[in-house]
Design an enzyme around this catalytic site. Structure first.
Site, mmCIF file in Angstrom:
data_model
loop_
_atom_site.group_PDB
_atom_site.id
_atom_site.type_symbol
_atom_site.label_atom_id
_atom_site.label_comp_id
_atom_site.label_asym_id
_atom_site.label_seq_id
_atom_site.Cartn_x
_atom_site.Cartn_y
_atom_site.Cartn_z
ATOM 1 N N SER A 145 -14.200 31.936 20.677
ATOM 2 C CA SER A 145 -14.254 32.909 21.661
ATOM 3 C C SER A 145 -14.930 32.806 22.592
ATOM 4 O O SER A 145 -16.104 32.248 22.773
ATOM 5 C CB SER A 145 -14.331 34.124 20.731
ATOM 6 O OG SER A 145 -14.379 35.123 21.697
ATOM 7 N N TYR A 159 -20.135 38.842 15.399
ATOM 8 C CA TYR A 159 -18.954 38.125 15.731
ATOM 9 C C TYR A 159 -19.298 37.052 16.809
ATOM 10 O O TYR A 159 -18.593 35.933 16.633
ATOM 11 C CB TYR A 159 -18.045 39.154 16.220
ATOM 12 C CG TYR A 159 -16.485 38.410 16.486
ATOM 13 C CD1 TYR A 159 -15.757 38.078 15.923
ATOM 14 C CD2 TYR A 159 -16.481 38.148 18.122
ATOM 15 C CE1 TYR A 159 -14.340 37.529 16.464
ATOM 16 C CE2 TYR A 159 -15.400 37.914 18.765
ATOM 17 C CZ TYR A 159 -14.263 37.297 17.821
ATOM 18 O OH TYR A 159 -12.997 36.839 18.269
HETATM 19 P P1 NAP Z 1 -5.708 39.386 14.297
HETATM 20 O O1 NAP Z 1 -4.245 39.842 14.975
HETATM 21 O O2 NAP Z 1 -6.562 40.333 13.863
HETATM 22 O O3 NAP Z 1 -5.148 38.167 13.015
HETATM 23 C C1 NAP Z 1 -6.409 37.568 12.642
HETATM 24 C C2 NAP Z 1 -5.382 37.367 11.310
HETATM 25 O O4 NAP Z 1 -6.361 36.502 10.564
HETATM 26 C C3 NAP Z 1 -4.879 38.196 10.385
HETATM 27 O O5 NAP Z 1 -3.458 37.835 10.332
HETATM 28 C C4 NAP Z 1 -5.582 37.904 9.312
HETATM 29 O O6 NAP Z 1 -4.662 38.049 7.987
HETATM 30 C C5 NAP Z 1 -6.140 36.748 9.236
HETATM 31 N N1 NAP Z 1 -7.365 36.674 8.611
HETATM 32 C C6 NAP Z 1 -8.542 37.213 8.610
HETATM 33 N N2 NAP Z 1 -9.416 37.027 7.684
HETATM 34 C C7 NAP Z 1 -8.942 35.915 6.901
HETATM 35 C C8 NAP Z 1 -9.219 35.070 5.636
HETATM 36 N N3 NAP Z 1 -10.499 35.329 5.106
HETATM 37 N N4 NAP Z 1 -8.314 34.359 5.024
HETATM 38 C C9 NAP Z 1 -6.975 34.261 5.782
HETATM 39 N N5 NAP Z 1 -6.838 34.815 6.462
HETATM 40 C C10 NAP Z 1 -7.427 35.837 7.343
HETATM 41 O O7 NAP Z 1 -6.582 38.570 15.220
HETATM 42 P P2 NAP Z 1 -6.166 37.389 16.641
HETATM 43 O O8 NAP Z 1 -6.523 38.441 17.877
HETATM 44 O O9 NAP Z 1 -4.673 36.987 16.616
HETATM 45 O O10 NAP Z 1 -7.363 36.633 16.684
HETATM 46 C C11 NAP Z 1 -7.275 35.253 16.145
HETATM 47 C C12 NAP Z 1 -8.263 34.389 16.259
HETATM 48 O O11 NAP Z 1 -8.532 34.326 17.894
HETATM 49 C C13 NAP Z 1 -9.452 34.750 15.601
HETATM 50 O O12 NAP Z 1 -10.400 33.766 15.169
HETATM 51 C C14 NAP Z 1 -10.320 35.483 16.786
HETATM 52 O O13 NAP Z 1 -11.798 35.674 16.654
HETATM 53 C C15 NAP Z 1 -9.731 34.653 17.968
HETATM 54 N N6 NAP Z 1 -10.160 35.493 19.075
HETATM 55 C C16 NAP Z 1 -9.250 36.505 19.788
HETATM 56 C C17 NAP Z 1 -9.481 37.232 20.826
HETATM 57 C C18 NAP Z 1 -8.708 38.424 21.223
HETATM 58 O O14 NAP Z 1 -9.002 38.977 22.157
HETATM 59 N N7 NAP Z 1 -7.810 38.861 20.500
HETATM 60 C C19 NAP Z 1 -10.555 36.669 21.630
HETATM 61 C C20 NAP Z 1 -10.904 35.590 21.503
HETATM 62 C C21 NAP Z 1 -10.844 34.995 20.140
HETATM 63 P P3 NAP Z 1 -4.190 39.366 7.155
HETATM 64 O O15 NAP Z 1 -3.636 40.099 8.187
HETATM 65 O O16 NAP Z 1 -3.322 38.858 6.096
HETATM 66 O O17 NAP Z 1 -5.499 39.883 6.464
#
Ligand code: NAP
Length: 250
Positions: A145, A159
Site C-alpha cells: 500500500s 495497517y
Molecule cells: P477488501 O475489499 O476489504 O477485500 C479484502 C479481502 O481480503 C476480503 O475479501 C477478505 O475476505 C479477504 N481477507 C481478509 N483477511 C483474510 C484472511 N485472513 N484470510 C483470507 N482472506 C482474507 O479490500 P481491498 O480494498 O480489495 O484490498 C485488497 C488489498 O489491497 C489489501 O491487502 C489492502 O490492504 C490493499 N490495498 C487497498 C487499498 C484500497 O484503497 N482499497 C489501498 C492500498 C492497498 P472475506 O470477505 O471472505 O472476509
C-alpha cells in the site's frame, strides 16, 4: 498444447482480489479464489469466471492461520496442479484511530492478517516453485500500500506499518529466491474504490480525499489488477524486488 498456468489469489472474493482473479482467468489462468468468511461474494466471482468459460475454484482459508494456508496450497495442488503465480492480496484494516487508543489485540490482529499471512503463503509458494526443490519457478506479487510510505497518521498506522513489512518481505525474498526461478514484486495502491474503507469506518474516504490526489480521482480495482497481472506475466520478466506505486501521483 502448453500447460494451463495456475494462480492463487488470496482474498479474491471482492475488491482488488476479485478484479485480479477475473483478469487472470480472462488471460487463460486456472484461478484459485481464496476467501475467509464471505462465501457468497467468492462464489459470485467464481460464477462470473465460469460463465465466461474460465476455470476456477474457491477455497475458504484464513491465511493468517498456518494450517489453513497449508490446506489451501494442498487443495490447489490436488485440484488445479502446480502453481505459477501467487498474489498475496488478502488484507484488513480496523476503525480509524490514533496509536494511543490501539490495543495489543488490535495491533496483533493487523500484523497476523497482513504480514504473517503473506510470509506463510510465500513459504508454501516457494516450496513448490523453487528450482532448488524441482519446481519450474514462478512469480509472487504482494499487494502492499502507499500507506507503507505515508504512515497513515491519525487513521491506522498499524495497517501502514504492516504494509511496510510487506515491502521488506518483498525485497528480502526477491533476493533470496532470484536464482531459483522466482520473481517477487509488489504493487502499492493508493486510494482505491473498494469496500475496505467501510471497515475503517469511512465508506466515503476516497471521495473525501480525492482532491489531494494529483490525478484528481480514486483508482479502480481493475487498474490495480492490471498492474498485478503485468508483474505476474512474462512482459515484466526482468523485474524483481520492485515496488509499483498506483497512487494517481499521490
Ligand atoms: P477488501 O475489499 O476489504 O477485500 C479484502 C479481502 O481480503 C476480503 O475479501 C477478505 O475476505 C479477504 N481477507 C481478509 N483477511 C483474510 C484472511 N485472513 N484470510 C483470507 N482472506 C482474507 O479490500 P481491498 O480494498 O480489495 O484490498 C485488497 C488489498 O489491497 C489489501 O491487502 C489492502 O490492504 C490493499 N490495498 C487497498 C487499498 C484500497 O484503497 N482499497 C489501498 C492500498 C492497498 P472475506 O470477505 O471472505 O472476509
Amino acid at each position: 498444447m502448453s500447460k494451463q498456468k495456475v494462480a492463487i489469489i488470496t482474498g479474491g472474493g471482492r475488491g482488488i482480489g476479485a478484479a485480479t482473479a477475473e483478469l487472470f482467468a480472462e488471460n487463460g489462468y486456472a484461478v484459485c479464489i481464496n476467501y475467509k468468511s464471505n462465501q457468497p461474494t467468492a462464489n459470485s466471482v467464481a460464477k462470473a469466471i465460469s460463465d465466461k468459460g474460465g476455470k476456477c475454484i474457491t477455497v475458504q482459508a484464513d491465511v493468517s492461520q498456518e494450517a489453513d494456508v497449508e490446506r489451501l496450497f494442498a487443495t490447489v495442488d490436488e485440484e488445479l496442479g502446480s502453481i505459477s503465480v501467487l498474489v498475496n492480496n488478502a488484507g484488513i484494516l480496523k476503525q480509524q484511530s490514533r496509536l494511543e487508543d490501539m490495543s495489543a489485540e488490535r495491533i496483533n490482529t493487523i500484523l497476523t492478517n497482513n504480514v504473517t499471512s503473506y510470509f506463510l503463503c510465500c513459504r508454501e509458494a516457494v516450496k513448490r516453485m523453487s528450482t532448488n526443490n524441482g519446481g519450474e519457478g514462478g512469480v509472487i506479487v504482494n499487494v502492499s500500500s502507499g500507506a507503507a510510505r505515508s504512515g497513515s497518521p491519525n487513521e491506522y498506522i498499524d495497517y501502514a506499518a504492516s504494509k511496510g513489512a510487506v515491502d521488506t518481505l518483498t525485497k528480502g525474498l526477491s533476493l533470496e529466491v532470484a536464482a531459483e526461478g522466482i520473481r517477487v514484486n509488489c504493487v502499492r495502491p493508493g486510494l482505491i474504490y473498494t469496500d475496505m474503507h467501510a471497515d475503517g469506518g469511512e465508506p466515503q474516504r476516497v471521495e473525501r480525499l480525492k482532491s489531494i490526489i494529483p490525478l484528481k480521482r480514486g483508482g479502480s480495482a481493475k487498474e490495480v489488477a492490471e498492474a498485478i497481472y503485468w508483474l505476474a506475466c512474462d512482459k515484466s520478466s526482468y523485474a524483481t524486488g520492485n515496488y509499483l506505486d498506483l497512487t494517481g501521483g499521490l
